[in-house]
Design an enzyme around this catalytic site. Structure first.
Site, PDB file in Angstrom:
ATOM      1  N   THR A   1       2.823   2.100  -2.220  1.00 56.52           N
ATOM      2  CA  THR A   1       4.134   1.775  -2.793  1.00 56.52           C
ATOM      3  C   THR A   1       4.158   2.067  -4.290  1.00 56.52           C
ATOM      4  OG1 THR A   1       3.304  -0.464  -2.986  1.00 56.52           O
ATOM      5  CG2 THR A   1       4.790  -0.050  -1.164  1.00 56.52           C
TER       6      THR A   1
ATOM      7  N   ASP B   1      -4.509   0.866  -9.344  1.00 59.49           N
ATOM      8  CA  ASP B   1      -5.938   0.618  -9.503  1.00 59.49           C
ATOM      9  C   ASP B   1      -6.283   0.284 -10.951  1.00 59.49           C
ATOM     10  OD1 ASP B   1      -5.856   1.375  -6.902  1.00 59.49           O
ATOM     11  OD2 ASP B   1      -6.848   3.305  -7.193  1.00 59.49           O
TER      12      ASP B   1
ATOM     13  N   GLU C   1      -6.745  10.282 -14.257  1.00 63.17           N
ATOM     14  CA  GLU C   1      -6.726  10.538 -12.818  1.00 63.17           C
ATOM     15  C   GLU C   1      -5.736  11.662 -12.477  1.00 63.17           C
ATOM     16  OE1 GLU C   1      -8.872   9.567  -9.855  1.00 63.17           O
ATOM     17  OE2 GLU C   1      -8.779   7.878 -11.222  1.00 63.17           O
TER      18      GLU C   1
ATOM     19  N   GLU D   1       0.839  -1.212   0.000  1.00 58.23           N
ATOM     20  CA  GLU D   1       0.000   0.000   0.000  1.00 58.23           C
ATOM     21  C   GLU D   1       0.864   1.248   0.000  1.00 58.23           C
ATOM     22  OE1 GLU D   1      -3.100   0.062  -1.168  1.00 58.23           O
ATOM     23  OE2 GLU D   1      -3.701  -1.257   0.472  1.00 58.23           O
TER      24      GLU D   1
ATOM     25  N   LEU E   1     -12.792   1.308  -3.203  1.00 57.62           N
ATOM     26  CA  LEU E   1     -12.573   0.095  -3.997  1.00 57.62           C
ATOM     27  C   LEU E   1     -12.376   0.460  -5.470  1.00 57.62           C
ATOM     28  CD1 LEU E   1     -15.217  -2.249  -2.289  1.00 57.62           C
ATOM     29  CD2 LEU E   1     -12.745  -2.181  -1.872  1.00 57.62           C
ATOM     30  N   SER E   2     -12.008   1.711  -5.688  1.00 59.53           N
ATOM     31  CA  SER E   2     -11.628   2.202  -7.025  1.00 59.53           C
ATOM     32  C   SER E   2     -12.775   2.348  -8.007  1.00 59.53           C
ATOM     33  CB  SER E   2     -10.563   1.311  -7.665  1.00 59.53           C
ATOM     34  OG  SER E   2      -9.379   1.503  -7.009  1.00 59.53           O
ATOM     35  N   SER E   3     -13.868   2.939  -7.548  1.00 55.33           N
ATOM     36  CA  SER E   3     -14.951   3.159  -8.509  1.00 55.33           C
ATOM     37  C   SER E   3     -14.503   4.122  -9.603  1.00 55.33           C
ATOM     38  CB  SER E   3     -16.210   3.659  -7.804  1.00 55.33           C
ATOM     39  OG  SER E   3     -15.906   4.794  -7.046  1.00 55.33           O
TER      40      SER E   3
ATOM     41  N   GLY F   1     -17.749   5.586  -2.426  1.00 59.26           N
ATOM     42  CA  GLY F   1     -16.846   6.172  -1.433  1.00 59.26           C
ATOM     43  C   GLY F   1     -16.112   5.127  -0.602  1.00 59.26           C
TER      44      GLY F   1
HETATM   45  C1  GLA Z   1      -5.132   4.728  -4.250  1.00 56.10           C
HETATM   46  C2  GLA Z   1      -4.361   5.053  -5.522  1.00 56.10           C
HETATM   47  C3  GLA Z   1      -3.362   3.942  -5.847  1.00 56.10           C
HETATM   48  C4  GLA Z   1      -2.497   3.583  -4.655  1.00 56.10           C
HETATM   49  C5  GLA Z   1      -3.352   3.396  -3.391  1.00 56.10           C
HETATM   50  C6  GLA Z   1      -2.515   3.226  -2.159  1.00 56.10           C
HETATM   51  O1  GLA Z   1      -5.951   3.620  -4.466  1.00 56.10           O
HETATM   52  O2  GLA Z   1      -5.237   5.247  -6.598  1.00 56.10           O
HETATM   53  O3  GLA Z   1      -2.577   4.334  -6.957  1.00 56.10           O
HETATM   54  O4  GLA Z   1      -1.512   4.550  -4.447  1.00 56.10           O
HETATM   55  O5  GLA Z   1      -4.236   4.478  -3.181  1.00 56.10           O
HETATM   56  O6  GLA Z   1      -1.778   2.058  -2.232  1.00 56.10           O
END
Ligand code: GLA
Length: 393
Positions: A35, A174, A162, A33, A127-129, A124
């Site tokens: 990283t 993500d 992004e 995380e 989980l990368s919506s 929110g």
């Molecule tokens: C978000 C970012 C990712 C990553 C994580 C943390 O999800 O979009 O690129 O940096 O945080 O690991």
């Protein structure tokens, strides 16, 4: 829900029929995380929650976008010749950015489209919506306009949206997980070289539980960018004594040897997390491959502690969830997942204990923060793709 319902509501909104449906998942990260923007490794996987897009090409140059999740914003309209960021376009800026950058990369998108989005990723939840809507737009454009786009380029385009269109300085994890996910597998990705390998997550007697703190990730963008800047500054200090291009290139020993050149103790802690977390991620893959699940779990726990104490991105909600999880029978490991500051945590739990786990963690969490968490059993699914029309969503 049957996909036919999505087609029906498309017809109601746009007054014409559509017969193609595309999907991009959300993601969880098992370990690794903060990283990915430090040149380290990540270990995410795609989940079966995600974003659906039902779409039809138009004859003119108009783009009309509608989301069943944000009905109140109505249909967003713009022209293929007006693809600038517009705060009034809200969520529609994600698909708009994808159209813009793919066009700029030379892909032929010369007619407009009507698109209806529907997502079942909890909003929110971290989980990368947003990466999910970027990638579903990518595969949709590919499908509607017969574009041939290398998958990694599509992933990079999502990250560019992004970073440059939306203004969140995120790494590539993500979009990579969502674009490249594979059923039943985690992806170990070296974010420096983009080399990756799939690792089967054949857990047999265990489930991965997603625990949503229901604390929205507000302010996450600004704090996220702040962490990134702190790491960049720590890297600069280290570069005065070592010849490295990113924190991901350091071993723990090398870091300990040189760390004192980072004079600001906060920045030193941030860099420590980035270095140690990267090494944990590599080690975690080895444990998984050797069927040493408990050791994998121990690394998850260490990851959370480091994100709590050194990187300081957990907050009381995620800490309450994870600490409650650690104390339950049958738990192999638990940690926050994603950017932090709210959102979700994950736990690996013995299948037979899942019911009791959810009951206990749920009660403890509510006692600690005053509202409920939500729990899901994670299903590891495939990356972004066009779907069969008969699919049940
Ligand atoms: C978000 C970012 C990712 C990553 C994580 C943390 O999800 O979009 O690129 O940096 O945080 O690991």
């Amino acid at each position: 829900m049957h996909v036919q319902q999505l087609f029906n509501s498309f017809k109601e909104i746009f007054n014409c029929g559509a017969d193609r449906v595309f999907f991009a998942p959300g993601r969880i990260n098992l370990i690794g995380e903060h990283t990915d923007y430090n040149g380290g490794h990540v270990f995410p996987c795609a989940i079966t929650f995600g974003t659906y897009a039902v779409a039809k090409r138009r004859e003119d140059r108009l783009v009309r976008l509608y989301s069943l999740n944000f009905k109140q914003t109505g249909v967003m309209e713009f022209d293929l010749d007006g693809l600038d960021y517009d705060p009034g376009h809200d969520w529609a800026n994600y698909p708009k950015g994808m159209i813009r950058y793919l066009k700029e990369a030379g892909h032929s998108i010369e007619s407009g489209m009507d698109v209806q989005f529907y997502g079942n990723i909890p909003n929110g939840a971290g989980l990368s919506s947003s990466a999910s809507i970027e990638l579903v737009t990518g595969v949709m454009l590919q499908g509607l306009f017969n574009l041939s786009i290398d998958r990694i380029d599509l992933v990079k385009t999502g990250q560019k949206v992004e970073n440059e269109f939306i203004g969140v300085n995120s790494g590539i994890m993500d979009q990579f997980a969502i674009g490249m996910g594979k059923r039943g597998a985690g992806i170990l990705l070296d974010t420096n070289s983009l080399r990756y390998e799939y690792a089967p997550l054949d857990l047999e007697h265990h489930s991965i539980i997603i625990m949503n703190s229901n604390k929205r990730r507000e302010l996450a963008g600004s704090k996220y960018n702040e962490r990134r800047t702190e790491c960049e500054s720590a890297l600069q200090s280290l570069q005065s004594v070592t010849d490295i291009g990113s924190l991901g290139e350091l071993t723990e020993e090398e870091f300990e040897l040189h760390k004192d050149v980072i004079t600001d103790p906060i920045k030193q802690k941030r860099a420590k997390h980035a270095v140690y977390e990267n090494r944990r991620t590599l080690q975690a893959l080895r444990y998984l491959q050797n069927d040493q699940l408990q050791k994998f779990g121990d690394l998850m726990n260490q990851s959370h502690i480091s994100l709590r104490d050194d990187y300081e991105v957990t907050g009381k909600e995620l800490d309450a969830l994870v600490e409650a999880a650690w104390n339950q029978p049958g738990v192999v490991g638990a940690r926050m997942t994603g950017a932090g500051f709210g959102g979700c945590a994950i736990a690996i739990v013995e299948r037979e204990q899942v019911e009791g786990f959810i009951e206990n963690v749920s009660r403890k969490y509510e006692e600690a923060v005053g509202y409920e968490a939500t729990f899901y059993v994670a299903d590891i699914g495939n990356g972004a793709t066009e779907l069969d029309k008969e699919v049940i969503v």
